[in-house]
Motif scaffolding. Structure first.
Motif, PDB file in Angstrom:
ATOM      1  N   ALA A   1       2.063 -13.797  24.926  1.00  0.00           N
ATOM      2  CA  ALA A   1       3.193 -12.871  24.935  1.00  0.00           C
ATOM      3  C   ALA A   1       4.149 -13.202  23.802  1.00  0.00           C
ATOM      4  O   ALA A   1       4.652 -12.327  23.111  1.00  0.00           O
ATOM      5  CB  ALA A   1       3.910 -12.950  26.273  1.00  0.00           C
ATOM      6  N   GLY A   2       4.374 -14.482  23.609  1.00  0.00           N
ATOM      7  CA  GLY A   2       5.290 -14.880  22.555  1.00  0.00           C
ATOM      8  C   GLY A   2       4.787 -14.465  21.181  1.00  0.00           C
ATOM      9  O   GLY A   2       5.538 -14.008  20.333  1.00  0.00           O
TER      10      GLY A   2
ATOM     11  N   MET B   1      11.600 -14.922  27.325  1.00  0.00           N
ATOM     12  CA  MET B   1      11.732 -15.172  25.887  1.00  0.00           C
ATOM     13  C   MET B   1      11.052 -14.108  25.053  1.00  0.00           C
ATOM     14  O   MET B   1      11.377 -13.930  23.886  1.00  0.00           O
ATOM     15  CB  MET B   1      11.180 -16.557  25.559  1.00  0.00           C
ATOM     16  N   SER B   2      10.089 -13.412  25.644  1.00  0.00           N
ATOM     17  CA  SER B   2       9.430 -12.378  24.833  1.00  0.00           C
ATOM     18  C   SER B   2      10.089 -11.017  25.013  1.00  0.00           C
ATOM     19  O   SER B   2       9.677 -10.044  24.419  1.00  0.00           O
ATOM     20  CB  SER B   2       7.955 -12.293  25.213  1.00  0.00           C
ATOM     21  N   ALA B   3      11.130 -10.993  25.880  1.00  0.00           N
ATOM     22  CA  ALA B   3      11.796  -9.697  26.095  1.00  0.00           C
ATOM     23  C   ALA B   3      12.693  -9.373  24.907  1.00  0.00           C
ATOM     24  O   ALA B   3      13.173 -10.255  24.209  1.00  0.00           O
ATOM     25  CB  ALA B   3      12.617  -9.749  27.377  1.00  0.00           C
TER      26      ALA B   3
ATOM     27  N   GLU C   1      15.654  -7.854  25.084  1.00  0.00           N
ATOM     28  CA  GLU C   1      16.987  -8.351  25.428  1.00  0.00           C
ATOM     29  C   GLU C   1      16.858  -9.292  26.600  1.00  0.00           C
ATOM     30  O   GLU C   1      16.318  -8.933  27.637  1.00  0.00           O
ATOM     31  CB  GLU C   1      17.908  -7.182  25.821  1.00  0.00           C
ATOM     32  N   VAL C   2      17.352 -10.505  26.411  1.00  0.00           N
ATOM     33  CA  VAL C   2      17.082 -11.548  27.395  1.00  0.00           C
ATOM     34  C   VAL C   2      17.790 -11.306  28.717  1.00  0.00           C
ATOM     35  O   VAL C   2      17.188 -11.392  29.787  1.00  0.00           O
ATOM     36  CB  VAL C   2      17.482 -12.924  26.824  1.00  0.00           C
ATOM     37  N   VAL C   3      19.089 -10.985  28.647  1.00  0.00           N
ATOM     38  CA  VAL C   3      19.861 -10.931  29.904  1.00  0.00           C
ATOM     39  C   VAL C   3      19.352  -9.860  30.870  1.00  0.00           C
ATOM     40  O   VAL C   3      19.128 -10.158  32.043  1.00  0.00           O
ATOM     41  CB  VAL C   3      21.365 -10.743  29.606  1.00  0.00           C
ATOM     42  N   PRO C   4      19.107  -8.657  30.428  1.00  0.00           N
ATOM     43  CA  PRO C   4      18.545  -7.692  31.395  1.00  0.00           C
ATOM     44  C   PRO C   4      17.181  -8.137  31.925  1.00  0.00           C
ATOM     45  O   PRO C   4      16.844  -7.888  33.058  1.00  0.00           O
ATOM     46  CB  PRO C   4      18.407  -6.387  30.589  1.00  0.00           C
ATOM     47  N   ALA C   5      16.411  -8.809  31.059  1.00  0.00           N
ATOM     48  CA  ALA C   5      15.101  -9.279  31.529  1.00  0.00           C
ATOM     49  C   ALA C   5      15.285 -10.275  32.670  1.00  0.00           C
ATOM     50  O   ALA C   5      14.587 -10.213  33.674  1.00  0.00           O
ATOM     51  CB  ALA C   5      14.340  -9.921  30.365  1.00  0.00           C
ATOM     52  N   ILE C   6      16.254 -11.173  32.485  1.00  0.00           N
ATOM     53  CA  ILE C   6      16.512 -12.139  33.564  1.00  0.00           C
ATOM     54  C   ILE C   6      16.925 -11.404  34.829  1.00  0.00           C
ATOM     55  O   ILE C   6      16.462 -11.706  35.933  1.00  0.00           O
ATOM     56  CB  ILE C   6      17.599 -13.153  33.155  1.00  0.00           C
ATOM     57  N   GLN C   7      17.788 -10.380  34.641  1.00  0.00           N
ATOM     58  CA  GLN C   7      18.272  -9.684  35.824  1.00  0.00           C
ATOM     59  C   GLN C   7      17.137  -8.999  36.571  1.00  0.00           C
ATOM     60  O   GLN C   7      17.130  -8.963  37.796  1.00  0.00           O
ATOM     61  CB  GLN C   7      19.347  -8.660  35.426  1.00  0.00           C
ATOM     62  N   THR C   8      16.183  -8.421  35.823  1.00  0.00           N
ATOM     63  CA  THR C   8      15.091  -7.730  36.531  1.00  0.00           C
ATOM     64  C   THR C   8      14.211  -8.701  37.289  1.00  0.00           C
ATOM     65  O   THR C   8      13.676  -8.367  38.340  1.00  0.00           O
ATOM     66  CB  THR C   8      14.177  -6.958  35.556  1.00  0.00           C
ATOM     67  N   SER C   9      14.060  -9.904  36.721  1.00  0.00           N
ATOM     68  CA  SER C   9      13.161 -10.800  37.450  1.00  0.00           C
ATOM     69  C   SER C   9      13.856 -11.561  38.565  1.00  0.00           C
ATOM     70  O   SER C   9      13.216 -12.262  39.312  1.00  0.00           O
ATOM     71  CB  SER C   9      12.460 -11.774  36.500  1.00  0.00           C
ATOM     72  N   LEU C  10      15.209 -11.391  38.703  1.00  0.00           N
ATOM     73  CA  LEU C  10      15.889 -12.141  39.761  1.00  0.00           C
ATOM     74  C   LEU C  10      15.317 -11.916  41.157  1.00  0.00           C
ATOM     75  O   LEU C  10      15.128 -12.873  41.902  1.00  0.00           O
ATOM     76  CB  LEU C  10      17.387 -11.807  39.754  1.00  0.00           C
TER      77      LEU C  10
END
Lengths: 333, 247, 302
Positions: free
Chosen positions: A73-74, A159-161, A163-172
Motif C-alpha cells: 500500500a505504501g 500512512m497511505s491515506a 489525508e491522515v486525520v479523516p483516515a484515522i477517524q474512519t477506522s476508529l
C-alpha cells in the motif's frame, strides 16, 4: 523392670544460618512472579536460542502478511485489500492454534514433568492463583500477538491515506472490534490449550493432543456440516477453531454469519427442486454447481446466530475451570 | 539374528502403555466414524460420495497416518532416551542393527495395521459406483506405504533429536504441507507424494479425487532409497550413542 | 579378566572431564573415590563402552569396550541414574534383562539375582512403587543377573540404609573373593575404606592417588594440618611454637593464631603443655581444613 527414662531437653543451635526478617512480597508477589515467568517461557526468553524459534517463527508468520500488505500500500499508494480486519482473524486462527500447541506445554506441562508443582504449592500460592497466573500469561501473550498484525494494517492504512486525520477517524470504530476479537481468541484458545496441557504428563504428547483436538475437531466436523447442514449444524460448536472464527466474525459483522447463510440456503432450495441430470453435460454442470456450493464456509453452512458461539465460548471456559480445579487438587511429589 | 523377540515384546508393551494406545486408536477411528455418519445420513439425491470422500481421504493421508506414526515412533526411542532406560538396551550383547530393526518392525506393523484398517473401513463405507474396490485398495496400499515410511522417519527423529515430536510436526506442516504446495522440487522428498503416487498407480482414479504429483516409478525408487538411508542413519547413530553424565 | 585404561581423556568442547587417566583393574574390589563432579561417572561410562574416550584406549582383554556389544556378556554395569521401566514389576524387570542376555536358564538366574539383593518379598510390585533403596537393589539384580565377571557400579549405595549397605557390601565382597573384578565408585570415604582392596582417588578429572585404602588414609592424615587457636596471649604462644620443629608456620591474625603443623599427634600434645608452662589460657582450638575437599585438594597438589 523398666528404667526411668531421663528426660532430654532438645536445643536448636544457631549455627549462623541467615534469617530474613524484612518485608515479604506475599501472595501478590508470588502471582506476579508466576505471571512473568509464564510469559518468559511462552516466548522462550532466557531459555536459549532453540526455544525461541517456534514462537518467533509463528509470530513472524502472523505479522508478515500484514506487513506485506502495508508495504504494498505504501509503495502503490492505495490499499490492496488482501485482508480486511475481519478476514485476518480467520486466516490466522490456525497459526494461533499452532502457537498454543507448541508453547502451552512449555508453560504448563513442563511444571508437571519436572515436578516443581509441589514446590510452588508449598509457598504462599493457592492452586487457583497458579492457574489464573498461567492463564493470564498465555492470554495476554496471545492478545498482544493478535493485535500486532492489526496495528500494522492500521498503520498501513493511515500512512497511505491521502489525508491522515479523516483516515484515522474512519477506522476508529473498528478498533474496539479488533480489541474484542483479539480478546476473544486469546481467552478461548488459552483456556482450552491450558486445560489439555494440564492433564497430559509429557510435553511432546501435550503438543500432539492440542493439535489433534484443534485440527481434528475442525476437520471432523467440517465435512459433516457441509454435507448435511440441517442435521449437523450444532457440531460446529465443538471445535474451538470454528467457535473462535464464529465469535470474531460476529464481532465484526453481526449480520454476516446468518445472512450469507440465508442466501445460500435459498440456493440449496432451488437445487432441491432441480430435475435429475438428463445427460453427461448436465450432470457435470450439477457437479460443478455443487463444488461451488462447497466453497461456502462452515459458518455459513451451520447458520447459527453469533450469540451461540459466544455462549459456547463461555461453556468452554466453565468446563476448563472445572477440569483444572480437579486436576490440581492433588499434586505428586 | 536381526529380530529380537524379547525386545519386540518390550516395544509392544511400551507402545500400548497407558494412554498412548487410546490416542492412537481414537485417531484411527475418527475417519471411520465420520464415514459411517455420512453414510447413514446420506440420501440418494445427495452429492455423489466420491466428492465427500475427498476430505476424509485427505484427512487420513495428511493427518491420521502420519500422526499415528509420529506418536508411536518418535516416542519409541524418544522416551527411552529421555527416561534413561535406553541403557538397559545398550548394555546388552545385542547388535545395534538388531535393536533398530526390531523396534522398527514392531512399530511399523502397528502403524500399518491401524492406518490401512482406518482407510479400508472408511473407504468401504463411502465409495460406491466408481470402481470402488480398486479405488479403496489403491488408497489402502498408499496408506500402508505411508505408515511404514513415516514410522522409519519418526523413529530416526526420536533418536536424533530431543524434540522429536515437535520436529516431526514441523516437517509435516511446513515441508509436506505448505512448501509442498508451493515448490515443485520438494515433492520428490515428501512421503505424502509417495503415498498418492502409489495409490494412483494401483487404481484408476478420476482426476476430481486427487492428482498424484509424482510418477509411480519415482515414488517406488525414492521410497526404497529414503527407507534404506534413514534406517542406516538410525543404526549409525545408535552405534555412536553416548550415555553419560558430566561428572 | 583385566580391564585397562591407557591415557584416557574426555573433553566436551572446552571442558575437560577426564584428564590422562591410566590404571588397570584386577580381580578383587577397587574403589573409585572422589568428590562430586570429579569425573568418576565419566570414567565408569567409558569403562563400560557407553562413552567414547576423546583420546586414549579402554580395553577389556585386549578388546576395546567402545562399540563392541559382545563385552556385555561378561560385563555388568549398574548406573547411578534412577531410570527404570515404570510399568514393569521387579521380577519382570530382572527377567527382561535375563532374557535380553539370552541366558540358558532364565528363571533360575532371576531367582538367584533377586535373592542376592533380598528383594524376593517385593518382587511382584511395580517398580514405580519402590523406594529409592529398593530401586537400587532391583537395578543391581537386573544388571547382574547374567553373573558377569566384571562388575562396575556407580555410587551403588545411594539411598540404602546402613543395614542394606552392609549386606550389599558383603555380596560384592563375596563376588570379588570368587574371582570377579569389581569397581565401586563413591564420594564417601568410609564406604570405600570398608569395602575396597585398592583405592583410586580421582580429583578434577585426574588420578590423584592410588594404593591400598590404608595407604590413602595415611596420605590423608599425615599431611600438614591447619589450626586456628585463640589464647590469652597469642604472641607468647606463637613465639614458643615457632621454636618447635613440627611447626611449619605461625600466622598472627586478628582472629587468633593460624598454625600449620606437619605432625598432628605431636601438636596436640604440645599445645597444652606449652600453654601451661607459659601460664597462658587456651580459649579456642579449631581445625581449619577438615573437609574432604581440602583433603582431596592437598592430594592433588602433593
Amino acid at each position: 523392670m523398666a528404667e526411668p527414662v531421663t528426660p532430654r531437653t532438645g536445643v536448636i543451635y544457631d549455627i549462623g544460618y541467615q534469617h530474613y526478617d524484612g518485608p515479604r512480597l506475599g501472595r501478590a508477589g508470588a502471582v506476579r512472579a508466576l505471571y512473568v515467568e509464564g510469559v518468559r517461557s511462552i516466548f522462550g526468553i532466557g531459555r536459549g536460542g532453540k526455544a525461541k524459534i517456534p514462537p518467533v517463527a509463528l509470530v513472524a508468520m502472523m505479522v508478515i502478511p500484514a506487513l506485506v500488505q502495508s508495504a504494498v500500500a505504501g509503495l502503490a499508494g492505495n490499499m490492496i485489500q488482501l485482508f480486511s480486519h475481519a478476514t485476518y482473524f480467520r486466516t490466522t486462527v490456525w497459526l494461533f492454534g499452532l502457537f498454543c500447541a507448541f508453547q502451552t506445554p512449555e508453560l504448563i506441562t513442563s511444571d508437571t514433568q519436572s515436578r516443581v508443582l509441589a514446590l510452588y504449592f508449598s509457598r504462599a500460592v493457592r492452586r487457583s492463583d497458579y492457574v489464573l497466573a498461567r492463564v493470564a500469561a498465555l492470554a495476554t501473550s496471545l492478545f498482544v500477538v493478535a493485535l500486532l498484525p492489526h496495528m500494522v494494517l492500521l498503520a498501513g492504512t493511515w500512512m497511505s491515506a491521502v489525508e491522515v486525520v479523516p483516515a484515522i477517524q474512519t477506522s476508529l470504530p473498528t478498533i474496539p472490534r479488533i480489541l474484542g476479537g483479539a480478546l476473544a481468541i486469546a481467552i478461548l484458545l488459552s483456556t482450552v490449550s491450558i486445560t489439555i496441557s494440564a492433564v497430559i504428563k509429557r510435553r511432546p504428547f501435550a503438543t500432539a493432543a492440542i493439535l489433534a483436538f484443534f485440527l481434528l475437531a475442525s476437520a471432523f466436523v467440517t465435512p459433516l456440516i457441509l454435507q448435511r447442514p440441517d442435521k449437523m449444524r450444532y457440531l460446529a460448536l465443538s471445535s474451538p477453531m470454528i467457535v473462535g472464527d464464529g465469535v470474531t466474525t460476529w464481532i465484526f459483522d453481526t449480520t454476516s454469519v446468518k445472512q450469507k447463510a440465508d442466501s445460500i440456503a435459498a440456493l440449496d432450495a432451488a437445487d432441491a427442486l432441480a430435475r435429475p441430470p438428463k445427460n453427461a453435460v448436465d450432470s457435470a454442470q450439477q457437479l460443478r454447481r455443487r463444488f461451488r456450493r462447497r466453497n461456502r464456509t462452515v459458518l455459513q453452512a451451520a447458520n447459527l446466530p453469533g450469540l451461540a458461539y459466544l455462549g459456547t465460548m463461555a461453556g468452554f471456559i466453565v468446563i476448563a475451570g472445572v477440569v483444572l480445579t480437579l486436576r490440581y487438587r492433588s499434586v505428586e511429589t | 539374528m536381526l529380530f529380537n523377540p524379547v525386545l519386540a515384546g518390550l516395544t509392544l508393551r511400551q507402545a500400548l502403555a497407558k494412554r498412548r494406545w487410546m490416542i492412537v486408536l481414537l485417531l484411527a477411528a475418527v475417519p471411520v466414524v465420520m464415514a459411517t455418519l455420512i453414510h447413514l445420513y446420506n440420501t440418494a439425491d445427495d452429492e455423489p460420495l466420491q466428492i465427500v470422500a475427498i476430505p476424509i481421504m485427505t484427512l487420513i493421508y495428511t493427518v491420521i497416518v502420519p500422526v499415528i506414526a509420529l506418536v508411536l515412533a518418535s516416542s519409541s526411542f524418544g522416551t527411552e532416551i529421555e527416561d534413561g532406560t535406553v541403557i538397559y538396551l545398550l548394555a546388552k550383547p545385542i547388535s545395534r542393527t538388531e535393536i533398530v530393526v526390531t523396534k522398527l518392525v514392531v512399530t511399523a506393523i502397528i502403524c500399518i495395521v491401524l492406518g490401512a484398517l482406518s482407510m479400508l473401513c472408511a473407504g468401504m463405507s463411502l465409495v460406491r459406483g466408481l470402481d470402488p474396490t480398486r479405488l479403496v485398495l489403491g488408497l489402502t496400499a498408499g496408506a500402508a506405504l505411508g505408515a511404514f515410511l513415516y514410522t522409519v522417519l519418526f523413529l530416526a527423529l526420536g533418536l536424533v533429536t530431543k524434540r522429536g515430536m515437535l520436529v516431526g510436526l514441523t516437517y509435516l506442516i511446513v515441508w509436506e504441507g505448505a512448501l509442498g504446495s508451493i515448490f515443485q522440487g520438494t515433492r520428490v522428498l515428501s512421503v505424502r507424494q509417495y503415498m498418492l503416487a502409489v495409490a494412483d498407480a494401483i487404481t484408476t482414479v478420476a482426476p476430481e479425487i486427487f492428482v498424484a504429483q509424482l510418477p509411480a516409478r519415482t515414488a517406488y525408487i525414492m521410497s526404497a532409497v529414503v527407507a534404506v538411508a534413514v534406517i542406516t542413519l538410525c543404526i549409525t547413530k545408535l552405534r555412536k550413542f553416548e550415555v553419560g553424565q558430566t561428572g | 579378566m583385566s580391564v585397562e585404561l591407557a591415557h584416557v581423556s574426555k573433553w566436551y568442547g572446552n571442558i575437560v572431564a577426564v584428564n590422562d587417566v591410566s590404571f588397570t583393574l584386577t580381580p578383587g574390589v577397587t574403589g573409585l573415590l572422589g568428590p562430586n563432579g570429579a569425573g568418576k561417572s565419566t570414567i565408569l561410562h567409558m569403562l563400560v563402552g557407553l562413552l567414547q574416550p576423546s583420546s586414549g584406549t579402554v580395553t577389556m582383554h585386549g578388546v576395546s569396550t567402545w562399540q563392541h556389544p559382545e563385552i556385555y556378556r561378561t560385563l555388568g554395569f549398574v548406573p547411578e541414574s534412577e531410570s527404570v521401566y515404570a510399568f514393569l514389576t521387579g521380577v519382570e524387570l530382572v527377567r527382561l534383562n535375563a532374557r535380553l542376555q539370552q541366558l540358558p536358564d532364565v528363571e533360575a538366574a532371576v531367582k538367584r539375582a533377586i535373592d542376592l539383593v533380598e528383594m524376593t518379598a517385593a518382587q511382584d510390585r511395580p517398580v514405580a512403587t519402590y523406594s529409592k533403596g529398593m530401586r537400587q537393589r532391583i537395578k543391581i539384580a537386573a544388571m547382574l543377573v547374567h553373573s558377569p565377571t566384571v562388575l562396575l557400579l556407580d555410587e551403588p549405595f545411594n539411598g540404602m540404609d546402613p543395614k542394606q549397605r552392609l549386606q550389599m557390601m558383603a555380596v560384592l565382597r563375596r563376588l570379588a573373593d570368587a574371582g570377579s573384578t569389581v569397581l565401586v565408585s563413591s564420594h564417601i570415604l568410609e564406604e570405600v575404606d570398608r569395602l575396597a582392596d585398592t583405592v583410586l582417588v580421582i580429583i578434577g578429572g585426574r588420578l590423584a592417588a592410588s594404593g591400598t585404602s590404608r595407604m590413602i588414609r595415611q596420605l590423608m592424615t599425615d599431611r600438614p594440618h591447619t589450626f586456628t587457636v585463640r589464647t590469652s596471649d597469642d604472641r607468647l604462644i606463637a613465639s614458643r611454637l615457632v621454636q618447635q620443629a613440627t611447626t611449619a608456620s605461625v600466622e598472627v591474625t586478628s582472629a587468633g593464631l593460624s598454625i600449620r603443623t606437619s605432625d598432628l599427634g605431636t601438636f596436640t600434645r604440645l599445645l597444652p603443655s606449652l600453654a601451661r608452662e607459659a601460664s597462658v589460657s587456651i580459649l579456642e582450638v579449631q581445625p581449619a581444613d577438615e573437609s574432604l575437599e581440602s583433603v582431596f585438594s592437598y592430594l592433588v597438589q602433593g
